[in-house]
Design an enzyme around this catalytic site. Structure first.
Site, mmCIF file in Angstrom:
data_model
loop_
_atom_site.group_PDB
_atom_site.id
_atom_site.type_symbol
_atom_site.label_atom_id
_atom_site.label_comp_id
_atom_site.label_asym_id
_atom_site.label_seq_id
_atom_site.Cartn_x
_atom_site.Cartn_y
_atom_site.Cartn_z
ATOM 1 N N GLY A 234 0.409 7.694 -4.017
ATOM 2 C CA GLY A 234 -0.005 6.299 -3.867
ATOM 3 C C GLY A 234 -1.313 6.033 -4.592
ATOM 4 O O GLY A 234 -1.510 4.961 -5.175
ATOM 5 N N ASP B 119 -6.044 10.317 7.172
ATOM 6 C CA ASP B 119 -5.143 11.383 6.702
ATOM 7 C C ASP B 119 -5.158 12.600 7.622
ATOM 8 O O ASP B 119 -4.314 13.496 7.482
ATOM 9 C CB ASP B 119 -5.533 11.818 5.282
ATOM 10 C CG ASP B 119 -5.291 10.713 4.255
ATOM 11 O OD1 ASP B 119 -4.505 9.788 4.545
ATOM 12 O OD2 ASP B 119 -5.893 10.781 3.167
ATOM 13 N N ARG C 261 1.331 16.407 4.779
ATOM 14 C CA ARG C 261 0.408 16.545 5.914
ATOM 15 C C ARG C 261 1.170 16.762 7.238
ATOM 16 O O ARG C 261 0.670 17.424 8.137
ATOM 17 C CB ARG C 261 -0.526 15.336 6.004
ATOM 18 C CG ARG C 261 -1.380 15.198 4.735
ATOM 19 C CD ARG C 261 -2.652 14.450 4.948
ATOM 20 N NE ARG C 261 -3.196 13.997 3.688
ATOM 21 C CZ ARG C 261 -3.896 14.756 2.834
ATOM 22 N NH1 ARG C 261 -4.145 16.013 3.120
ATOM 23 N NH2 ARG C 261 -4.347 14.257 1.698
ATOM 24 N N LYS D 186 2.211 5.386 4.963
ATOM 25 C CA LYS D 186 1.796 6.564 4.185
ATOM 26 C C LYS D 186 3.027 7.251 3.577
ATOM 27 O O LYS D 186 4.071 6.638 3.472
ATOM 28 C CB LYS D 186 0.982 7.515 5.077
ATOM 29 C CG LYS D 186 -0.331 6.897 5.559
ATOM 30 C CD LYS D 186 -1.286 6.652 4.412
ATOM 31 C CE LYS D 186 -2.542 5.946 4.867
ATOM 32 N NZ LYS D 186 -3.367 5.480 3.736
HETATM 33 C C1 S3P Z 1 -6.928 7.416 -0.642
HETATM 34 C C2 S3P Z 1 -7.098 6.441 0.277
HETATM 35 C C3 S3P Z 1 -6.415 6.413 1.579
HETATM 36 C C4 S3P Z 1 -5.757 7.733 1.925
HETATM 37 C C5 S3P Z 1 -5.073 8.341 0.764
HETATM 38 C C6 S3P Z 1 -6.018 8.561 -0.396
HETATM 39 C C7 S3P Z 1 -7.688 7.342 -1.894
HETATM 40 O O1 S3P Z 1 -5.456 5.388 1.550
HETATM 41 O O2 S3P Z 1 -4.875 7.586 3.009
HETATM 42 O O3 S3P Z 1 -4.499 9.582 1.122
HETATM 43 O O4 S3P Z 1 -7.783 8.361 -2.617
HETATM 44 O O5 S3P Z 1 -8.196 6.256 -2.198
HETATM 45 P P1 S3P Z 1 -5.882 3.835 1.642
HETATM 46 O O6 S3P Z 1 -5.820 3.237 0.317
HETATM 47 O O7 S3P Z 1 -4.904 3.258 2.598
HETATM 48 O O8 S3P Z 1 -7.301 3.790 2.130
#
Ligand code: S3P
Length: 428
Positions: free
Chosen positions: A93, A314, A388, A341
Site C-alpha cells: 500500500g 501495525d 503480520r 490493511k
Molecule cells: C505506512 C503507514 C501506515 C501503516 C503502513 C505503512 C507508511 O498506514 O499501516 O503499514 O509507510 O506510511 P496509513 O497510511 O494508514 O497510516
C-alpha cells in the site's frame, strides 16, 4: 511453506531487525527525486520495498546494489520517464499511495496495480486530494480501487484536512506538493507517522511543521543524502511481545527506530506490566533510535483507543497475542483502519485467537479479548497472505500449550524475510 510453532523455552540474546520498511520506501523514493547520488544503509530487503525499487527503476531511476548499501542516482522530478508498462506495487500500500503522489506531478501516463489484496484496499483517499491539486487520476469502481491510471502535470498547492489518520495519504500529498506551484497545507486531527516530514527537512525542503499542521511551498529541490535506516519497530515488536510472554526471556533489540509516532507498542506493553528499557537513545538522520531491552513479566489487561492507535496500528496483531496472555479483559477501539490493511485485521485477529481457543469478539472498530493468561493452541491457521498475522500467530505459538501450525508462512517475506532465523537464534 507451513510452519509449526511450539511452546518455547526462554528467548534470550540480542539481535538487530531489518531496516524500517516505512523509512526504506521513503529513502528510495526521495533519493530518486533528489539530484545526485544518495546512499542508503540497512535498507529493508522485504518484498514491499523491493516493489518500490522495481517501480522507481521502471520510472527511469538508476538504483544499484553495492555490497551492503544501495546507491540511488536521482535526477530530480524532471528526470523521471514514462514507464513502458504498468507499475506493479505487489502487496504494498505504501508503494501505491506514495507513487500516486509522484506520478501526479509527471506529464505522462502511469498505471499502478498490485496483488489481489492491494486491489481491494481503499484508494479514493489519495485520488481525492491529488485530483484537487490538478492531476487526472482514476481507478476501478468510481476511483475507489486500483489499478489507478494517472496522467499528471502542472499541479497547484492545496489546503487539506486529513479525513483519516494516514501517513500514506499525507505522504502522497507532500510528494505531489514538492513539484506543485504554491503552498500546500495539510492538517491532521490525529498525528500519523511523520517520517516523510522528518526526511524532507533533512533534505532541505521548504517545509514547516506546527503541531498538527504541515506547510510546504513548491516547487522545491531536494539534496541527495546518506541515509542510515534504523531497525523496524514493527518487526522488533514481535520480539518485544514474545519476550514479554515467554517465561525466563530477556532480549535486547539493537538500533530500533523509536519515533514517537511509531512507538505506541512500547507504551502499551509497559502499561500492561512488561519490563522494557530503552538504552543509548540517539538521533540518526532526524529519527530517534534506541536499543530496547525486554524481559518476561506477568501481563495485565488493557483498553486502548483514541490518538495512540496510529502509533501502533501495525503492531495490533501481536499486541492482541499479549492481551490473550494477560489475565482479564482487554479491548481495542478506534481502530477501524485495521479493516483496510493487507487483510481485514480485526476479523483475522479474532478468528486466529478463537481458533487457538482464546475468547475474543469483534466490534465495529476493534475487538475485545478475554485473556486467561494462557493460549491453548492446537490448531492450523491460515494467515490469509498477511505477513503480520502470520508472525503474530507464530509468537502465539511460542507461548501456547499445544502447537500452532501457520500455513503459507512465506508471506512474512513482505517485511521480515529473516524472521525464522532470528527466532532460531533467540531460542537456541
Ligand atoms: C505506512 C503507514 C501506515 C501503516 C503502513 C505503512 C507508511 O498506514 O499501516 O503499514 O509507510 O506510511 P496509513 O497510511 O494508514 O497510516
Amino acid at each position: 511453506m507451513d510452519i509449526e510453532f511450539k511452546k518455547s523455552g526462554p528467548l534470550r540474546g540480542e539481535l538487530t531487525v531489518p531496516g524500517d520498511k516505512s523509512i526504506s520506501h521513503r529513502a528510495v523514493i526521495l533519493a530518486s527525486l533528489a539530484k545526485g547520488e544518495s546512499v542508503v544503509h540497512k535498507i529493508s530487503m522485504g518484498e514491499d520495498v523491493k516493489s518500490t525499487i522495481r517501480c522507481m527503476r521502471r520510472l527511469g531511476v538508476e538504483i544499484v546494489r553495492d555490497g551492503e548499501v544501495m546507491r540511488i542516482r536521482g535526477k530530480g522530478y524532471a528526470g523521471l520517464t514514462e514507464p513502458d508498462d504498468v507499475l506493479d506495487c505487489g502487496n504494498s500500500g505504501t508503494t501505491m499511495r506514495l507513487l500516486s503522489g509522484v506520478a501526479a506531478t509527471r506529464p505522462f501516463l502511469t498505471v499502478l496495480t498490485g496483488d489481489s489484496s492491494l486491489r481491494r484496499r481503499p484508494m479514493a483517499r489519495v485520488v481525492k486530494p491529488l485530483s484537487m491539486m490538478g492531476a487526472v487520476i482514476c481507478g476501478r469502481e468510481n476511483s475507489r480501487l486500483a489499478p489507478l491510471v494517472i496522467r499528471g502535470g502542472e499541479l497547484k498547492g492545496i489546503e487539506y484536512q486529513m479525513e483519516v489518520a494516514s501517513a500514506q495519504v499525507k505522504s502522497a500529498i507532500l510528494l505531489a506538493a514538492l513539484d506543485a506551484r504554491g503552498e500546500t497545507v495539510i492538517r491532521e486531527t490525529v498525528l500519523s507517522r511523520d517520517h516523510t516530514e522528518r526526511m524532507l527537512l533533512e533534505m532541505g525542503a521548504n517545509l514547516e511543521r506546527n503541531q498538527n499542521e504541515i506547510r510546504l511551498r513548491g516547487p522545491c529541490d531536494l539534496n541527495s543524502m546518506e541515509w542510515r535506516i534504523p531497525g523496524d519497530i514493527s518487526s522488533a515488536a514481535f520480539w518485544l511481545a514474545a519476550a514479554a510472554i515467554v517465561p525466563g526471556s530477556e532480549v535486547l533489540v539493537r538500533d530500533v527506530g523509536v519515533n514517537p509516532t511509531r512507538a505506541g507498542v512500547i507504551t502499551v506493553l509497559e502499561s500492561m506490566g512488561a519490563e522494557i528499557h530503552l538504552e543509548d537513545y540517539r538521533i540518526i538522520n532526524g529519527e530517534p533510535v534506541a536499543d530496547i531491552l525486554v524481559k518476561h513479566s506477568e501481563l495485565k489487561p488493557i483498553a486502548i483507543g483514541g490518538s495512540i492507535i496510529p502509533s501502533l496500528i501495525d503492531e495490533i496483531p501481536v499486541l492482541a497475542v499479549a492481551m490473550a496472555m494477560a489475565h482479564g479483559t482487554s479491548a481495542v477501539r478506534d481502530a477501524v483502519e485495521l479493516r483496510a490493511k493487507e487483510s481485514d485485521r480485526i476479523a483475522m485477529i479474532v478468528s486466529i485467537l478463537k481458533q487457538m481457543g482464546v475468547e475474543a469478539a469483534e466490534t465495529a472498530d476493534g475487538f475485545v479479548i478475554h485473556g486467561r493468561g494462557k493460549i491453548p493452541g492446537n490448531c492450523r491457521l491460515a494467515a490469509g497472505g498477511d505477513h503480520r498475522i502470520a508472525m503474530a500467530s507464530a509468537v502465539a505459538g511460542l507461548a501456547a500449550e499445544m502447537p500452532v501450525m501457520v500455513e503459507d508462512f512465506n508471506c512474512v517475506d513482505i517485511s521480515y524475510p529473516s524472521f525464522l532465523q532470528d527466532l532460531q537464534a533467540l531460542t537456541r
